[in-house]
Design a protein around this motif. Structure first.
Motif, mmCIF file in Angstrom:
data_model
loop_
_atom_site.group_PDB
_atom_site.id
_atom_site.type_symbol
_atom_site.label_atom_id
_atom_site.label_comp_id
_atom_site.label_asym_id
_atom_site.label_seq_id
_atom_site.Cartn_x
_atom_site.Cartn_y
_atom_site.Cartn_z
ATOM 1 N N GLY A 43 0.783 -1.231 0.000
ATOM 2 C CA GLY A 43 0.000 0.000 0.000
ATOM 3 C C GLY A 43 0.811 1.275 0.000
ATOM 4 O O GLY A 43 0.260 2.367 0.034
ATOM 5 N N ASN A 44 2.126 1.169 -0.063
ATOM 6 C CA ASN A 44 3.001 2.339 -0.051
ATOM 7 C C ASN A 44 3.128 2.899 -1.467
ATOM 8 O O ASN A 44 3.276 2.154 -2.423
ATOM 9 N N SER A 45 3.097 4.238 -1.601
ATOM 10 C CA SER A 45 3.171 4.850 -2.932
ATOM 11 C C SER A 45 4.465 5.632 -3.163
ATOM 12 O O SER A 45 4.548 6.424 -4.093
ATOM 13 N N VAL A 46 5.484 5.419 -2.346
ATOM 14 C CA VAL A 46 6.749 6.149 -2.478
ATOM 15 C C VAL A 46 7.669 5.422 -3.453
ATOM 16 O O VAL A 46 7.891 4.224 -3.334
ATOM 17 N N SER A 47 8.215 6.159 -4.403
ATOM 18 C CA SER A 47 9.228 5.651 -5.319
ATOM 19 C C SER A 47 10.535 6.368 -5.008
ATOM 20 O O SER A 47 10.618 7.593 -5.144
ATOM 21 N N ILE A 48 11.530 5.639 -4.556
ATOM 22 C CA ILE A 48 12.813 6.234 -4.180
ATOM 23 C C ILE A 48 13.419 6.995 -5.363
ATOM 24 O O ILE A 48 13.959 8.092 -5.187
ATOM 25 N N GLU A 49 13.313 6.438 -6.558
ATOM 26 C CA GLU A 49 13.906 7.086 -7.732
ATOM 27 C C GLU A 49 13.256 8.448 -8.006
ATOM 28 O O GLU A 49 13.943 9.439 -8.241
ATOM 29 N N SER A 50 11.931 8.505 -7.960
ATOM 30 C CA SER A 50 11.267 9.784 -8.220
ATOM 31 C C SER A 50 11.533 10.782 -7.096
ATOM 32 O O SER A 50 11.640 11.988 -7.347
ATOM 33 N N GLU A 51 11.682 10.307 -5.876
ATOM 34 C CA GLU A 51 11.998 11.203 -4.758
ATOM 35 C C GLU A 51 13.415 11.778 -4.906
ATOM 36 O O GLU A 51 13.653 12.936 -4.578
ATOM 37 N N MET A 52 14.332 10.974 -5.419
ATOM 38 C CA MET A 52 15.695 11.476 -5.648
ATOM 39 C C MET A 52 15.695 12.548 -6.741
ATOM 40 O O MET A 52 16.385 13.560 -6.619
ATOM 41 N N VAL A 53 14.903 12.339 -7.780
ATOM 42 C CA VAL A 53 14.797 13.350 -8.845
ATOM 43 C C VAL A 53 14.182 14.631 -8.286
ATOM 44 O O VAL A 53 14.644 15.734 -8.585
ATOM 45 N N LYS A 54 13.142 14.487 -7.478
ATOM 46 C CA LYS A 54 12.520 15.670 -6.863
ATOM 47 C C LYS A 54 13.495 16.397 -5.952
ATOM 48 O O LYS A 54 13.491 17.628 -5.892
ATOM 49 N N SER A 55 14.341 15.650 -5.261
ATOM 50 C CA SER A 55 15.324 16.266 -4.383
ATOM 51 C C SER A 55 16.294 17.146 -5.170
ATOM 52 O O SER A 55 16.659 18.237 -4.727
ATOM 53 N N VAL A 56 16.696 16.682 -6.345
ATOM 54 C CA VAL A 56 17.581 17.487 -7.198
ATOM 55 C C VAL A 56 16.851 18.729 -7.699
ATOM 56 O O VAL A 56 17.423 19.824 -7.735
ATOM 57 N N GLU A 57 15.581 18.604 -8.065
ATOM 58 C CA GLU A 57 14.786 19.751 -8.491
ATOM 59 C C GLU A 57 14.684 20.788 -7.373
ATOM 60 O O GLU A 57 14.779 21.990 -7.622
ATOM 61 N N VAL A 58 14.480 20.317 -6.156
ATOM 62 C CA VAL A 58 14.355 21.214 -5.010
ATOM 63 C C VAL A 58 15.672 21.940 -4.760
ATOM 64 O O VAL A 58 15.682 23.153 -4.496
ATOM 65 N N LYS A 59 16.796 21.243 -4.861
ATOM 66 C CA LYS A 59 18.095 21.892 -4.676
ATOM 67 C C LYS A 59 18.311 22.972 -5.725
ATOM 68 O O LYS A 59 18.769 24.065 -5.419
ATOM 69 N N ARG A 60 17.926 22.670 -6.962
ATOM 70 C CA ARG A 60 18.065 23.656 -8.040
ATOM 71 C C ARG A 60 17.185 24.879 -7.769
ATOM 72 O O ARG A 60 17.599 26.018 -7.957
ATOM 73 N N GLN A 61 15.962 24.660 -7.283
ATOM 74 C CA GLN A 61 15.068 25.769 -6.962
ATOM 75 C C GLN A 61 15.639 26.608 -5.822
ATOM 76 O O GLN A 61 15.592 27.837 -5.864
ATOM 77 N N HIS A 62 16.185 25.961 -4.809
ATOM 78 C CA HIS A 62 16.761 26.693 -3.686
ATOM 79 C C HIS A 62 17.993 27.486 -4.122
ATOM 80 O O HIS A 62 18.164 28.641 -3.726
#
Length: 128
Positions: free
Chosen positions: A88-107
């Motif tokens: 029942g978990n909907s977390v994808s480690i790969e997509s979270e890592m991509v989002k983390s890079v996007e967030v760093k770029r935004q910051h």
């Protein structure tokens, strides 16, 4: 009296948004193995900022109607039907890592905007 310029307020809001989104990404990754955990995310910055400060009328001073000057974004459960694991978990480690890079770029972009604005302000005052 001198108020905070719009560009600095935007940079500050962008940095706050990036921090909130990084917190959501970190929480998702920490709960990647938690059964039934639903992945969470923050709405894109441009949508959130327009909702807070956009619109037809513009308040240029604190006394104007609707000139609250506050920016709020919230973490929401992400809709991703069909991507849940068997537990029942909907977390994808790969997509979270991509989002983390996007967030760093935004910051980093927010800090660059803020730094450039400060340099322009200092130069205009003759202290650059």
């Amino acid at each position: 009296m001198f108020d905070q310029p719009e560009v600095m307020r935007t940079a500050q809001a962008m940095a706050s948004h990036a921090a909130l989104r990084q917190n959501a990404v970190a929480r998702n990754m920490a709960n990647a193995d938690t059964p039934g955990y639903a992945s969470r995310d923050v709405a894109p910055f441009d949508e959130t900022y327009r909702a807070a400060f956009g619109g037809d009328l513009r308040a240029t001073r604190a006394g104007h109607i609707g000139a609250s000057g506050t920016f709020t974004a919230e973490v929401r459960e992400r809709d991703a039907p069909g991507t849940r694991s068997p537990n029942g978990n909907s977390v994808s480690i790969e997509s979270e890592m991509v989002k983390s890079v996007e967030v760093k770029r935004q910051h980093d972009l927010a800090l660059a905007i803020y730094k450039s604005s400060l340099n322009i302000l200092r130069s205009s005052l003759g202290r650059g």
